[in-house]
Scaffold this active site. Structure first.
Site, PDB file in Angstrom:
ATOM      1  N   SER A  94     -37.303  24.466 -24.144  1.00 33.94           N
ATOM      2  CA  SER A  94     -38.228  25.523 -23.686  1.00 33.94           C
ATOM      3  C   SER A  94     -37.528  26.484 -22.723  1.00 33.94           C
ATOM      4  CB  SER A  94     -39.476  24.919 -23.041  1.00 33.94           C
ATOM      5  OG  SER A  94     -39.182  24.301 -21.816  1.00 33.94           O
ATOM      6  N   ASN A  95     -36.574  26.012 -21.948  1.00 35.71           N
ATOM      7  CA  ASN A  95     -35.825  26.939 -21.091  1.00 35.71           C
ATOM      8  C   ASN A  95     -34.946  27.865 -21.926  1.00 35.71           C
ATOM      9  OD1 ASN A  95     -36.142  26.598 -18.058  1.00 35.71           O
ATOM     10  ND2 ASN A  95     -36.079  24.470 -18.738  1.00 35.71           N
ATOM     11  N   ARG A 119     -16.523   9.688 -24.237  1.00 35.46           N
ATOM     12  CA  ARG A 119     -17.096  10.885 -23.624  1.00 35.46           C
ATOM     13  C   ARG A 119     -16.064  12.022 -23.610  1.00 35.46           C
ATOM     14  NH1 ARG A 119     -21.745  11.116 -20.943  1.00 35.46           N
ATOM     15  NH2 ARG A 119     -22.091   8.905 -20.705  1.00 35.46           N
ATOM     16  N   ILE A 171     -23.880  13.519 -19.426  1.00 36.75           N
ATOM     17  CA  ILE A 171     -22.979  13.600 -18.273  1.00 36.75           C
ATOM     18  C   ILE A 171     -21.673  14.196 -18.767  1.00 36.75           C
ATOM     19  CG2 ILE A 171     -21.644  12.226 -16.629  1.00 36.75           C
ATOM     20  CD1 ILE A 171     -24.063  10.273 -16.606  1.00 36.75           C
ATOM     21  N   HIS A 190     -32.163  22.165 -12.835  1.00 41.09           N
ATOM     22  CA  HIS A 190     -32.572  20.782 -12.562  1.00 41.09           C
ATOM     23  C   HIS A 190     -33.968  20.818 -11.949  1.00 41.09           C
ATOM     24  CE1 HIS A 190     -32.110  16.547 -11.723  1.00 41.09           C
ATOM     25  NE2 HIS A 190     -32.614  16.773 -10.520  1.00 41.09           N
ATOM     26  N   THR A 200     -20.458  21.420 -11.262  1.00 40.81           N
ATOM     27  CA  THR A 200     -19.162  20.857 -10.885  1.00 40.81           C
ATOM     28  C   THR A 200     -19.088  19.454 -11.480  1.00 40.81           C
ATOM     29  OG1 THR A 200     -20.100  19.998  -8.833  1.00 40.81           O
ATOM     30  CG2 THR A 200     -19.071  22.185  -8.735  1.00 40.81           C
ATOM     31  N   GLU A 207     -19.532  16.647 -10.230  1.00 35.82           N
ATOM     32  CA  GLU A 207     -20.533  15.694  -9.753  1.00 35.82           C
ATOM     33  C   GLU A 207     -21.913  16.029 -10.329  1.00 35.82           C
ATOM     34  OE1 GLU A 207     -21.943  13.803  -5.480  1.00 35.82           O
ATOM     35  OE2 GLU A 207     -20.452  15.395  -5.527  1.00 35.82           O
ATOM     36  N   LEU A 208     -22.577  15.036 -10.902  1.00 36.56           N
ATOM     37  CA  LEU A 208     -23.863  15.249 -11.580  1.00 36.56           C
ATOM     38  C   LEU A 208     -24.898  15.887 -10.653  1.00 36.56           C
ATOM     39  CD1 LEU A 208     -25.617  14.602 -14.167  1.00 36.56           C
ATOM     40  CD2 LEU A 208     -26.322  12.533 -12.945  1.00 36.56           C
TER      41      LEU A 208
HETATM   42  C1  GAR Z   1     -36.184  20.786 -17.863  1.00 44.17           C
HETATM   43  O1  GAR Z   1     -37.241  20.430 -17.016  1.00 44.17           O
HETATM   44  C2  GAR Z   1     -34.875  20.785 -17.082  1.00 44.17           C
HETATM   45  O2  GAR Z   1     -35.016  21.195 -15.756  1.00 44.17           O
HETATM   46  C3  GAR Z   1     -34.485  19.328 -17.173  1.00 44.17           C
HETATM   47  O3  GAR Z   1     -34.830  18.933 -18.473  1.00 44.17           O
HETATM   48  C4  GAR Z   1     -35.932  19.713 -18.922  1.00 44.17           C
HETATM   49  C5  GAR Z   1     -35.565  20.307 -20.248  1.00 44.17           C
HETATM   50  O4  GAR Z   1     -36.669  20.962 -20.823  1.00 44.17           O
HETATM   51  N1  GAR Z   1     -33.090  19.136 -16.898  1.00 44.17           N
HETATM   52  C6  GAR Z   1     -32.589  18.098 -16.241  1.00 44.17           C
HETATM   53  O5  GAR Z   1     -33.261  17.152 -15.858  1.00 44.17           O
HETATM   54  C7  GAR Z   1     -31.088  18.153 -16.004  1.00 44.17           C
HETATM   55  N2  GAR Z   1     -30.668  17.196 -15.018  1.00 44.17           N
HETATM   56  P1  GAR Z   1     -36.455  22.003 -21.994  1.00 44.17           P
HETATM   57  O6  GAR Z   1     -35.615  21.303 -23.063  1.00 44.17           O
HETATM   58  O7  GAR Z   1     -37.840  22.273 -22.485  1.00 44.17           O
HETATM   59  O8  GAR Z   1     -35.771  23.209 -21.435  1.00 44.17           O
END
Ligand code: GAR
Length: 207
Positions: free
Chosen positions: A13-14, A62, A89, A106, A138, A140-141
């Protein structure tokens, strides 16, 4: 014109919000997924956006996956690589390769709640505000210089789902805006990897 490659693992969705924003100066060169069944792939294809799939299950390590992923992405000569729910990751080699041109969103106000289940953890901790963070990636996660944050109130009776929905609405506003800042040159990354802070000030005024 800046070439943008968007990485997804699921719904996307993003990614949809960024494509639909039709950002001047930004061309969505491709949407790349590590999962063949990611729902966002069909959506992108329907709108004529090029897609590519690289299934991580076909790789022994990975590192091997990330090398192949970078080769796939680099076919599109990206100025910016956008992680949009890309749930892998990443290796230090991958993040170094895209240093200064790899961003992530995030669903928490980092540095609070990196990792998973961010909304439930915010509720459990009694947070009064929650939100989302766009940051440079970067090694780091869920770390890296913050580019922008969006904030919502945590309401009485909020569940993980209701809070997630409100934050997601904000993500769809914030992420296209940050991509547009890259497209119009408002965000500049210094040689040491730090970002100019002009963009963050803009976010505070708008959100
Ligand atoms: C979103 O809420 C994004 O912030 C999160 O996953 C979702 C993806 O939604 N990302 C993380 O948690 C990354 N650490 P989407 O596929 O509908 O954009």
């Amino acid at each position: 014109m800046k070439n943008i490659v968007i990485l997804i693992s699921g719904r996307g969705s993003n990614m949809q919000a960024i494509v639909d924003a039709r950002i001047p100066g930004a061309r969505i060169a491709a949407v790349v997924s590590n999962r063949p069944d990611a729902a966002g792939l069909a959506w992108a294809t329907e709108r004529g956006v090029e897609t590519a799939v690289l299934d991580h299950k076909g790789f022994d390590s990975r590192e091997a996956f990330d090398v192949a992923l970078a080769q796939t992405i680099d076919r599109y000569a990206p100025d910016l690589v956008v992680l949009a729910g890309f749930m892998r990751i990443l290796t230090p080699g991958f993040t170094a390769h895209y240093s200064g041109r790899l961003i992530n969103i995030h669903p928490s106000l980092l540095p609070a709640f990196p990792g998973l289940h961010t909304h439930q953890r915010a509720i459990n901790e009694g947070c009064l505000i929650a939100g989302c963070t766009v940051h440079l990636v970067t090694a780091e996660l869920d770390h890296g210089p913050t580019l922008a944050q969006g904030v919502v109130r945590v309401l009485p009776g909020d569940t993980e789902n209701t809070l997630a929905a409100r934050v997601l609405t904000l993500e769809h506003v914030l992420y296209p805006r940050v991509v547009s800042w890259f497209a119009d040159g408002r965000i500049r990354i210094a040689a040491d990897g730090s970002a100019n802070l002009e963009a963050v000030a803009v976010a505070e005024r708008l959100l």
